[in-house]
Scaffold this motif. Sequence first.
Motif, short mmCIF file in Angstrom:
data_model
loop_
_atom_site.label_atom_id
_atom_site.label_comp_id
_atom_site.label_asym_id
_atom_site.label_seq_id
_atom_site.Cartn_x
_atom_site.Cartn_y
_atom_site.Cartn_z
N MET A 51 0.84 -1.20 0.00
CA MET A 51 0.00 0.00 0.00
C MET A 51 0.88 1.26 0.00
N ALA A 52 0.53 2.22 -0.85
CA ALA A 52 1.35 3.45 -0.94
C ALA A 52 1.18 4.27 0.34
N PRO A 53 2.27 4.91 0.79
CA PRO A 53 2.12 5.83 1.92
C PRO A 53 1.25 7.02 1.52
N ILE A 54 0.57 7.62 2.50
CA ILE A 54 -0.36 8.70 2.19
C ILE A 54 0.16 10.03 2.73
N ALA A 55 0.06 11.07 1.90
CA ALA A 55 0.44 12.42 2.32
C ALA A 55 -0.74 13.36 2.11
N LEU A 56 -0.98 14.21 3.09
CA LEU A 56 -2.00 15.26 2.96
C LEU A 56 -1.27 16.60 2.88
N VAL A 57 -1.54 17.37 1.83
CA VAL A 57 -0.91 18.68 1.67
C VAL A 57 -2.01 19.74 1.70
N THR A 58 -1.95 20.65 2.68
CA THR A 58 -2.94 21.73 2.73
C THR A 58 -2.43 22.90 1.89
N GLY A 59 -3.37 23.68 1.37
CA GLY A 59 -2.97 24.79 0.50
C GLY A 59 -2.28 24.28 -0.75
N ALA A 60 -2.81 23.18 -1.29
CA ALA A 60 -2.13 22.53 -2.42
C ALA A 60 -2.68 22.98 -3.78
N SER A 61 -3.52 24.01 -3.78
CA SER A 61 -4.10 24.44 -5.07
C SER A 61 -3.17 25.35 -5.86
N SER A 62 -2.07 25.81 -5.25
CA SER A 62 -1.11 26.64 -5.99
C SER A 62 0.22 26.65 -5.26
N GLY A 63 1.20 27.30 -5.86
CA GLY A 63 2.47 27.60 -5.21
C GLY A 63 3.20 26.41 -4.59
N GLY A 105 2.49 24.47 -2.12
CA GLY A 105 1.67 23.29 -1.83
C GLY A 105 1.50 22.41 -3.07
N ALA A 106 1.22 23.04 -4.22
CA ALA A 106 1.04 22.27 -5.46
C ALA A 106 2.36 21.59 -5.84
N VAL A 126 -1.24 11.21 -2.73
CA VAL A 126 -1.33 12.56 -2.14
C VAL A 126 -2.78 13.04 -2.10
N VAL A 127 -3.19 13.54 -0.94
CA VAL A 127 -4.49 14.19 -0.80
C VAL A 127 -4.23 15.69 -0.98
N VAL A 128 -4.81 16.24 -2.04
CA VAL A 128 -4.57 17.63 -2.45
C VAL A 128 -5.71 18.47 -1.88
N ALA A 129 -5.41 19.31 -0.88
CA ALA A 129 -6.50 19.99 -0.16
C ALA A 129 -6.35 21.51 -0.17
N ALA A 130 -7.45 22.20 -0.45
CA ALA A 130 -7.51 23.67 -0.40
C ALA A 130 -8.96 24.08 -0.65
N ARG A 131 -9.19 25.40 -0.65
CA ARG A 131 -10.57 25.86 -0.87
C ARG A 131 -10.95 25.78 -2.34
N ARG A 132 -10.01 26.05 -3.26
CA ARG A 132 -10.36 26.03 -4.69
C ARG A 132 -10.39 24.58 -5.18
#
Length: 239
Positions: free
Chosen positions: A1-13, A15-16, A29-35
């Motif tokens: 099973m792949a390791p899991i990473a959560l990145v906040t503010g990942a919609s740009s800059g 974080g992306a 990767v869990v890609v998390a932000a408002r947009r």
Amino acid sequence: MAPIALVTGASSGIGAATARRLAEDGYEVVVAARRGIRCEQLAEEIGGRALRLDVTDERSVDALVEAVPRLDVLVNNAGAALGAESVEGADPEDWQRMYDLNVIGTLRVVQAMLPALRAEGGGTIVTVTSTAGSVAYEGGGGYCASKFGERALVDTLRLELSGHPVRVIDIAPGMVKTEGFALTRYRGDEAAAKRVYEGVDSPLTAEDVAECIGFACGLPLHVNVDRLVVRPLAQAAQH
Ligand code: NJP
């Protein structure tokens, strides 16, 4: 099973770029932000998962607990500078908003995700603070106050988790040329945002910072990089 990473503010800059870097290293990767749409596009590109997240909204952060039950790496990256006024001319509400985002937002996400990190027997918490978390600059009072606070949170957490298999890493960048940071600082004034980068020869790129995060996360789990300060060469001699 792949390791899991959560990145906040990942919609740009940063974080992306970090989401891309960790995906290259084999993380799901869990890609998390408002947009949400941006998160979905990036998640599709890297084969990850998108999540709409507002770190200043308690219910939005609470929803993380169910959405991400298992976690290996948490990257607290969501953050912003709002305004560049002097202390005398600042609006206290802007300072409050930065505190809510950069300190309380990080606190909420850490509290929500610690059980998931522990469930995996341990993991890594990376927080993107700033050199503004240790040195003040003119026009940066509110941002620095919040980043000093965020750094204190990270330092305290590291002490409190010592003896637990969760490492706590502080990545403190100097000036990084990103899509949103300067624009937010100058409240959407594109010309003012552009001038920021003219003052420093070759600012860091988001990928430079992502590389540091990838490096720190890639070290064996018994190795803790407490704090990595990374600046453009042109800023290296400062303070
Ligand atoms: O800026 P930008 P950076 N809930 O604007 C998200 C620190 N830093 O990459 O929600 C959740 O491109 C926002 O997404 P969205 C800085 O303090 C930077 O440069 O969709 N997410 C976006 O993805 C910050 O902690 C420099 O609008 C929220 C992301 O945050 C981190 O680096 C220097 C949110 C911001 O991306 C990333 O900033 C330094 C919320 N409530 C430290 N509010 C620099 N660029 O020079 C915002 O020392 N986001």
